[in-house]
Design a protein around this motif. Structure first.
Motif, PDB file in Angstrom:
ATOM      1  N   GLY A 124      45.125  32.868  51.427  1.00  0.00           N
ATOM      2  CA  GLY A 124      45.857  34.110  51.245  1.00  0.00           C
ATOM      3  C   GLY A 124      45.177  35.068  50.324  1.00  0.00           C
ATOM      4  O   GLY A 124      44.723  34.740  49.228  1.00  0.00           O
ATOM      5  N   GLY A 125      45.065  36.275  50.784  1.00  0.00           N
ATOM      6  CA  GLY A 125      44.457  37.310  49.982  1.00  0.00           C
ATOM      7  C   GLY A 125      44.534  38.590  50.760  1.00  0.00           C
ATOM      8  O   GLY A 125      44.828  38.591  51.958  1.00  0.00           O
ATOM      9  N   THR A 126      44.287  39.684  50.085  1.00  0.00           N
ATOM     10  CA  THR A 126      44.300  40.963  50.774  1.00  0.00           C
ATOM     11  C   THR A 126      42.982  41.673  50.508  1.00  0.00           C
ATOM     12  O   THR A 126      42.200  41.230  49.661  1.00  0.00           O
ATOM     13  CB  THR A 126      45.537  41.792  50.362  1.00  0.00           C
ATOM     14  N   PHE A 127      42.727  42.734  51.242  1.00  0.00           N
ATOM     15  CA  PHE A 127      41.410  43.373  51.230  1.00  0.00           C
ATOM     16  C   PHE A 127      41.498  44.850  50.890  1.00  0.00           C
ATOM     17  O   PHE A 127      42.452  45.527  51.280  1.00  0.00           O
ATOM     18  CB  PHE A 127      40.789  43.360  52.628  1.00  0.00           C
ATOM     19  N   GLN A 143      39.058  44.335  35.931  1.00  0.00           N
ATOM     20  CA  GLN A 143      39.280  43.864  34.563  1.00  0.00           C
ATOM     21  C   GLN A 143      40.542  44.463  33.966  1.00  0.00           C
ATOM     22  O   GLN A 143      41.218  43.825  33.148  1.00  0.00           O
ATOM     23  CB  GLN A 143      38.061  44.178  33.701  1.00  0.00           C
ATOM     24  N   GLU A 144      40.887  45.687  34.394  1.00  0.00           N
ATOM     25  CA  GLU A 144      42.143  46.274  33.907  1.00  0.00           C
ATOM     26  C   GLU A 144      43.351  45.438  34.302  1.00  0.00           C
ATOM     27  O   GLU A 144      44.425  45.553  33.707  1.00  0.00           O
ATOM     28  CB  GLU A 144      42.307  47.703  34.446  1.00  0.00           C
ATOM     29  N   TYR A 145      43.173  44.633  35.324  1.00  0.00           N
ATOM     30  CA  TYR A 145      44.275  43.780  35.790  1.00  0.00           C
ATOM     31  C   TYR A 145      44.004  42.303  35.475  1.00  0.00           C
ATOM     32  O   TYR A 145      44.562  41.411  36.100  1.00  0.00           O
ATOM     33  CB  TYR A 145      44.507  43.994  37.284  1.00  0.00           C
ATOM     34  N   ALA A 188      54.694  37.883  40.587  1.00  0.00           N
ATOM     35  CA  ALA A 188      53.978  38.651  39.562  1.00  0.00           C
ATOM     36  C   ALA A 188      52.509  38.800  39.947  1.00  0.00           C
ATOM     37  O   ALA A 188      51.910  39.869  39.779  1.00  0.00           O
ATOM     38  CB  ALA A 188      54.105  37.970  38.198  1.00  0.00           C
ATOM     39  N   VAL A 189      51.928  37.734  40.489  1.00  0.00           N
ATOM     40  CA  VAL A 189      50.538  37.803  40.970  1.00  0.00           C
ATOM     41  C   VAL A 189      50.417  38.879  42.061  1.00  0.00           C
ATOM     42  O   VAL A 189      49.491  39.692  42.069  1.00  0.00           O
ATOM     43  CB  VAL A 189      50.096  36.430  41.526  1.00  0.00           C
ATOM     44  N   ASN A 190      51.386  38.904  42.954  1.00  0.00           N
ATOM     45  CA  ASN A 190      51.314  39.824  44.082  1.00  0.00           C
ATOM     46  C   ASN A 190      51.546  41.279  43.668  1.00  0.00           C
ATOM     47  O   ASN A 190      50.924  42.201  44.212  1.00  0.00           O
ATOM     48  CB  ASN A 190      52.319  39.400  45.162  1.00  0.00           C
ATOM     49  N   GLU A 191      52.434  41.468  42.693  1.00  0.00           N
ATOM     50  CA  GLU A 191      52.659  42.833  42.189  1.00  0.00           C
ATOM     51  C   GLU A 191      51.394  43.367  41.529  1.00  0.00           C
ATOM     52  O   GLU A 191      51.025  44.529  41.712  1.00  0.00           O
ATOM     53  CB  GLU A 191      53.809  42.850  41.172  1.00  0.00           C
ATOM     54  N   ARG A 192      50.737  42.490  40.765  1.00  0.00           N
ATOM     55  CA  ARG A 192      49.498  42.891  40.114  1.00  0.00           C
ATOM     56  C   ARG A 192      48.421  43.183  41.172  1.00  0.00           C
ATOM     57  O   ARG A 192      47.680  44.156  41.081  1.00  0.00           O
ATOM     58  CB  ARG A 192      49.047  41.764  39.169  1.00  0.00           C
ATOM     59  N   ALA A 193      48.368  42.346  42.183  1.00  0.00           N
ATOM     60  CA  ALA A 193      47.395  42.557  43.258  1.00  0.00           C
ATOM     61  C   ALA A 193      47.628  43.902  43.941  1.00  0.00           C
ATOM     62  O   ALA A 193      46.684  44.652  44.233  1.00  0.00           O
ATOM     63  CB  ALA A 193      47.499  41.427  44.288  1.00  0.00           C
TER      64      ALA A 193
END
Lengths: 518, 518
Positions: free
Chosen positions: B379-382, B406-408, B439-444
């Motif tokens: 799972g990941g997005t591009f 790095q900001e994230y 939370a991981v997904n919101e940051r992504a």
């Protein structure tokens, strides 16, 4: 002098006055001597009442001026006809389809806006010819090759939009196009592909952008006016061999085509190769009805005296070893397939000196030449069709076409075979015209209409067609009650509700003028 | 269960009943377990209320059945979302943009309608994958190669319309497309190019036909449903060398790209070459935030330990002498430009045995492989952007993107560099997602939106984008007040007045749902 349909002289005078305000007095043409420059001298209608005559020509120098021209045309419902340089000879040149149209002549917009050696592309306006670009490349000393049609005075944008063919490594012009600026009928200015991002660095480097890829809609089209276009160029190869294969029997064209096909498909022959009879020039048999070197095919086949053999013109490019290896292999393939095959070639290496090259080598190297295409010199019209890339199909075509020519007291006169779109064979049938004898032209017109009809039935539809045959040619694209033409006309009515842009181009008519369809 | 916007349960039940009559009871899916198959598991919205959930899926088996589906959708104003096989992983998979859409799943239309060895093409329906076609070629013993994305289960039509890239000689999929059948929103069936002539013999052999060339309008598009497409194949070359160039310094990617560019532009490297770091697989650093092999670029440059070098993957094809000559020359060029360059290659010759090839060789030969693209596994997005084909641009990109990551709290994770469109460089940034931790997904999601915004400002616009970022990505195509998007939406409202076809695809919205734009 003609008037635009439905306009009084007073209304048209007002429109002309607004055009003059837009582009300057010097750039609105109305006197007969100037209008005569926009006549199609390669039309079978050339001496008849049916030949459309423009009412005026307007030559804007910028997108801003063009937008005003469009606003005026919309206000007065004046049909326009856009040309880049108008050198589309044999297909209608600078002329229009509707009597009284105003020609929008973009020749003043002739700037080379960008020329990039590192990425091998240019960004040009419609007035830039292949020759202009080639000269600028030479002036800057860039190691780039261009490509294009043999009449190198033709506009790059015009020829590319008409989907013309060159002879070198980027011979299929439409495939070498990258990014556009288009002015729509309502004056809206749009950039396509990556150019739609106003910060884009890749407008001429990546074609598609994001979302629907619309560039093709503006080729062979009346849906918008292309004012800027990216065109890809070719990095100068270290070595180049211009080669010819000759076969002596007339029927040898069959194995010649079948030998060429796999070599072209696999890119062993990487350029936009051509073939033609081994007599005469670029357009065979164009000397006149029944007489010329083309002289019709030998429908009984064989090596009968007087019937021409054929030659294929090929180019090989790259490192010396690669050039030689590919050319040797091609000779092996032809020698084993066709006993009569003989070979000729010339080797060149960078830095190239055009003065040392014959015309055929120049064309394969994308160097402009003005020595070919003799049909331009005396007038003629074309039927240009696409068929499967096989010897059997071409032989069937030759016999079918020669039979039709004979019904009109002529023999088939063929142009070269083009293999730029590598899975198909494009060729053209030339039909001579007379500048004085209408009977010749009437017969030519009847023959062409018949050729187009039979071609459509055989599945050899046209890839490009003269103005006067546009409705006939589009008629053969008949799937599901002409679904594609209905689609085009739906777009036309949406994007150009007043029908001002090049009505009738390739058989696509706006609502207001649809009854003009032939 | 979701409902289409504005429909009552009773209305929707009636619509479903009509869909069942059209395609059969077995091919209308409504239960949760079935609908779950159409969820995008690679979306940052995957565990939120904002994730669109289809109301149903309908799988027609023919154009006739599809026409009925469209008629019903128009009658009830139901937004549809069309997928071929739905394997567009990382970009949205089989999912839609509007909650309650009905998925039109074309997997049953999976016929290879034509497979032509002589002219090297196929005519396929949407359900045919690259693997299906490759298998059929093998079954018939044809000497043809296919090409396509590394996940070979993807639909040929789907991947081509999304303008994906393969790794072989026809890697730029959009350029290998020839001829379409399209069903418009009103159910009208249209064939493009030469296929518009119902007698055509060159539908898959010549792209353009006569008049406006409209195929591109239906790529990355919601203007019609492509039900048949021609795709070009590659004649099996007599020899093939799969080659890799390695450089050990992280900053060596700069001269590596600048050495590749002229070789790729001049077709010495003829395939759709790629480059990536010399650690990890196809997608570097996809193991997780901050950790993986990609691990962020060395923004200070140099050969610091732990920072990866790079490898380029190349293919050479043709006669043995040509293959060897080009590869030797490429080695010479790299050796003189980059002291750390080393080389590896494997030679193959016809008849080819895929079992003797490693994955990289298979990809360059267009042989389907399921061993790459590890990002699919977790799972990941591009974010997938196009930039100029220069080392300096890519280095700027690496530093810019790493700074944003790095900001994230992450480091840049890159995908391979693709050189399929030979004047530009396409690459993708991967951002990992969690199937459990929102939370991981919101940051992504926040990172991706930032990457897209900055990319747009830098002129590195996206060539393709996940569903959830389509409005952001299209936003960066801003020239003249988004003239291109306005144009797309003018066409949309004309061709699909009820807005039933894939509303919101690539940021193009129908009038009725335009307020849904993010």
């Amino acid at each position: 002098m003609s008037l635009p349909p439905g306009l009084s002289q007073g209304q048209f005078d007002n429109a002309l006055s607004e055009f003059r305000t837009a582009v300057g007095n010097d750039w609105v043409f109305t006197i007969d001597e100037h209008i005569a420059m926009y006549k199609d001298y390669f039309s079978p209608l050339q001496n008849t009442e049916a030949q459309p005559i423009p009412s005026a020509a307007v030559a804007p120098d910028s997108v801003e001026e063009l937008k005003v021209v469009l606003r005026v045309a919309n206000d007065y419902q004046i049909p326009l006809w856009t040309i880049s340089t108008g050198k589309n000879y044999g297909y209608g040149g600078p002329d229009s389809r509707v009597n009284g149209s105003v020609i929008v002549d973009l020749k003043r917009m002739n700037r080379i806006l960008e020329l990039n050696e590192e990425h091998a592309y240019a960004l040009v306006e419609p007035g830039v010819s292949t020759y202009d670009l080639w000269r600028e490349i030479r002036r800057r000393g860039y190691r780039l090759w261009t490509d294009g049609p043999s009449p190198a005075y033709a506009s790059i944008i015009g020829n590319t939009l008409e989907r013309g063919a060159g002879y070198g490594l980027l011979g299929e012009r439409a495939a070498a196009q990258c990014g556009m600026e288009v002015v729509l009928a309502n004056g809206d200015v749009m950039r396509t592909g990556m150019g739609a991002n106003s910060n884009a660095e890749t407008w001429q480097q990546y074609k598609y952008g994001l979302g629907p890829y619309v560039d093709g809609m503006f080729s062979q089209s009346n849906l918008g006016i292309v004012t800027k276009m990216g065109i890809w160029l070719i990095p100068e190869p270290p070595a180049f061999r211009s080669a010819e294969v000759y076969v002596s029997g007339h029927e040898d064209i069959i194995p010649m085509i079948d030998t060429l096909r796999p070599l072209r498909l696999s890119n062993v022959i990487a350029n936009s190769a051509t073939a033609s009879t081994n007599q005469g020039g670029h357009i065979e048999g164009a000397q006149g009805p029944g007489g010329g070197a083309g002289g019709g095919p030998n429908v009984d086949g064989g090596h009968a005296p007087g019937l021409p053999g054929w030659r294929a013109r090929l180019g090989f490019y790259g490192y010396d070893r690669v050039v030689e290896a590919n050319w040797e292999q091609v000779q092996d393939e032809f020698a084993s397939a066709i006993p009569s095959a003989t070979f000729h070639s010339s080797r060149f290496a960078a830095p190239y000196n055009p003065d040392e090259m014959l015309t055929e080598s120049k064309l394969a190297a994308g160097i402009p030449s003005f020595q070919e295409a003799p049909i331009w010199n005396h007038g003629g019209t074309f039927v240009s069709m696409v068929m499967p890339f096989t010897g059997a199909d071409y032989w069937d075509f030759l016999q079918t076409y020669d039979g039709l020519y004979q019904e009109y007291g002529m023999r088939y006169m063929g142009g070269p075979l083009h293999f730029h779109a590598p899975r198909s064979l494009m060729t053209l049938a030339g039909v001579p015209l007379s500048s004085t004898d209408n009977a010749v032209n009437e017969r030519a017109m009847a023959l062409c209409e018949n050729l187009i009809r039979v071609s459509g039935e055989k599945g050899w539809s046209e890839y490009r067609t003269p103005l006067v045959f546009m409705d006939n040619a589009m008629e053969s694209f008949d799937f599901n009650d002409h679904a594609l033409r209905r689609f085009h006309e739906t777009l036309k009515d949406t994007l150009d509700p007043n029908g001002i842009l090049s009505p009738g181009k390739n058989g696509v008519w706006p609502q207001r003028l649809r009854e003009e369809r032939a």
